[in-house]
Design a protein around this motif. Structure first.
Motif, short mmCIF file in Angstrom:
data_model
loop_
_atom_site.label_atom_id
_atom_site.label_comp_id
_atom_site.label_asym_id
_atom_site.label_seq_id
_atom_site.Cartn_x
_atom_site.Cartn_y
_atom_site.Cartn_z
N SER A 80 0.83 -1.20 0.00
CA SER A 80 0.00 0.00 0.00
C SER A 80 0.87 1.25 0.00
CB SER A 80 -0.94 0.01 1.22
OG SER A 80 -0.20 0.12 2.42
N VAL A 81 0.25 2.35 -0.39
CA VAL A 81 0.94 3.63 -0.34
C VAL A 81 -0.06 4.71 0.08
CG1 VAL A 81 0.60 4.27 -2.79
CG2 VAL A 81 2.57 5.15 -1.54
N MET A 82 0.42 5.61 0.91
CA MET A 82 -0.37 6.77 1.32
C MET A 82 0.39 8.01 0.88
SD MET A 82 -1.21 5.15 4.99
CE MET A 82 0.31 4.25 4.84
N ILE A 83 -0.34 8.96 0.36
CA ILE A 83 0.26 10.21 -0.11
C ILE A 83 0.08 11.27 0.97
CG2 ILE A 83 0.28 11.97 -1.91
CD1 ILE A 83 0.92 9.16 -3.01
N GLU A 84 1.21 11.80 1.44
CA GLU A 84 1.20 12.87 2.45
C GLU A 84 1.38 14.20 1.74
OE1 GLU A 84 3.86 14.43 6.26
OE2 GLU A 84 4.59 12.79 5.00
N LYS A 85 0.48 15.13 2.01
CA LYS A 85 0.58 16.48 1.45
C LYS A 85 1.31 17.36 2.45
CE LYS A 85 -3.41 15.70 -1.35
NZ LYS A 85 -4.82 15.60 -1.39
N LYS A 86 2.33 18.07 1.93
CA LYS A 86 3.22 18.84 2.79
C LYS A 86 3.23 20.32 2.40
CE LYS A 86 6.94 16.50 4.08
NZ LYS A 86 6.62 15.86 5.34
N PHE A 87 3.81 21.14 3.27
CA PHE A 87 4.08 22.53 2.94
C PHE A 87 5.49 22.66 2.34
CE2 PHE A 87 0.75 23.09 6.15
CZ PHE A 87 -0.12 23.88 5.42
N LEU A 88 6.36 21.72 2.68
CA LEU A 88 7.73 21.72 2.15
C LEU A 88 7.72 21.56 0.63
CD1 LEU A 88 9.28 19.26 4.74
CD2 LEU A 88 9.46 21.74 4.74
N ARG A 89 8.81 22.00 0.03
CA ARG A 89 9.02 21.80 -1.42
C ARG A 89 7.82 22.26 -2.24
NH1 ARG A 89 13.56 18.14 -2.96
NH2 ARG A 89 14.62 17.72 -1.02
N ASN A 90 7.43 23.51 -1.98
CA ASN A 90 6.33 24.12 -2.74
C ASN A 90 5.03 23.33 -2.61
OD1 ASN A 90 7.93 26.26 -3.85
ND2 ASN A 90 8.88 24.70 -5.15
N CYS A 91 4.68 23.00 -1.38
CA CYS A 91 3.48 22.20 -1.11
C CYS A 91 3.54 20.85 -1.82
CB CYS A 91 2.22 22.97 -1.48
SG CYS A 91 1.91 24.40 -0.41
N GLY A 92 4.69 20.21 -1.69
CA GLY A 92 4.92 18.93 -2.34
C GLY A 92 4.20 17.77 -1.66
N LYS A 93 4.40 16.59 -2.22
CA LYS A 93 3.78 15.37 -1.72
C LYS A 93 4.82 14.26 -1.59
CE LYS A 93 0.48 15.85 -5.02
NZ LYS A 93 -0.64 15.41 -5.86
N VAL A 94 4.64 13.41 -0.58
CA VAL A 94 5.53 12.29 -0.31
C VAL A 94 4.68 11.02 -0.26
CG1 VAL A 94 7.09 11.23 1.36
CG2 VAL A 94 7.15 13.69 1.00
N GLY A 95 5.15 9.97 -0.92
CA GLY A 95 4.49 8.68 -0.84
C GLY A 95 5.11 7.82 0.24
N HIS A 96 4.27 7.22 1.08
CA HIS A 96 4.72 6.33 2.15
C HIS A 96 4.28 4.91 1.82
CE1 HIS A 96 5.71 9.53 5.13
NE2 HIS A 96 4.81 10.20 4.44
N ILE A 97 5.23 4.06 1.44
CA ILE A 97 4.92 2.67 1.12
C ILE A 97 4.88 1.85 2.40
CG2 ILE A 97 5.75 0.58 -0.03
CD1 ILE A 97 6.82 2.36 -2.27
N GLU A 98 3.88 1.00 2.50
CA GLU A 98 3.66 0.17 3.69
C GLU A 98 3.21 -1.22 3.29
OE1 GLU A 98 3.72 0.79 7.06
OE2 GLU A 98 4.38 2.86 6.90
#
Length: 159
Positions: A80-98
């Protein structure tokens, strides 16, 4: 966006299909597969259905993929993967694989690598600037073969 529709993977004498988790997958061994990774507890059909509906309501921000062995319909692998929305990196997104796991019966067929690639492609398509995951030391070599690099130490506190 990464294509999350079904695609085929051909293995030795077996054909595998990677796709999104479906509500009917509980009866095809999905929970038993997860129990090869960690404690799952006793999840009733109603509890599974309710959690499935909750997860799918998040759209593409939470994706669970499975690899199905086509002749039997058995779930051979998942992640699975969850997408985290951030303020860093121009309101970037990080994928968390689990929760990447391959059924003991199907190990050695590169299905785990295919799950990680599928989830990584999804993150790239969602505009993530990186994908991260936590794993035990014994899994480090596998994830390096999937193109990930060790960038730190995992810390956790269980409740």
């Amino acid at each position: 966006m990464a294509d999350a529709s079904s695609s085929d993977i051909t293995g030795e004498k077996q054909t595998f299909k990677i796709r999104k988790l479906e509500i009917t997958d509980k009866r095809n061994g999905y929970m038993e597969l997860l129990s090869q990774l960690t404690v799952t507890g006793s999840v009733t059909d109603d509890e599974f259905d309710q959690r499935f509906k909750e997860i799918t309501s998040y759209g593409d921000d939470h994706l669970i993929c499975v690899i199905e062995e086509e002749s039997s319909g058995k779930i051979a692998a998942t992640g699975s993967v969850m997408i985290e929305k951030k303020f860093l990196r121009n309101c970037g997104k990080v994928g968390h694989i689990e929760d990447v796991v391959v059924d003991r019966e199907f190990r050695g067929k590169r299905l785990g690598k295919r799950v990680v690639e599928f989830l990584t492609d999804h993150c790239r398509g969602m505009g993530c600037y990186k994908v991260i995951l936590d794993c035990g030391v014994e899994k480090k070599e596998f994830y390096e073969k999937c193109g990930l690099v060790n960038k730190g130490i995992q810390m956790s506190k269980y409740f």
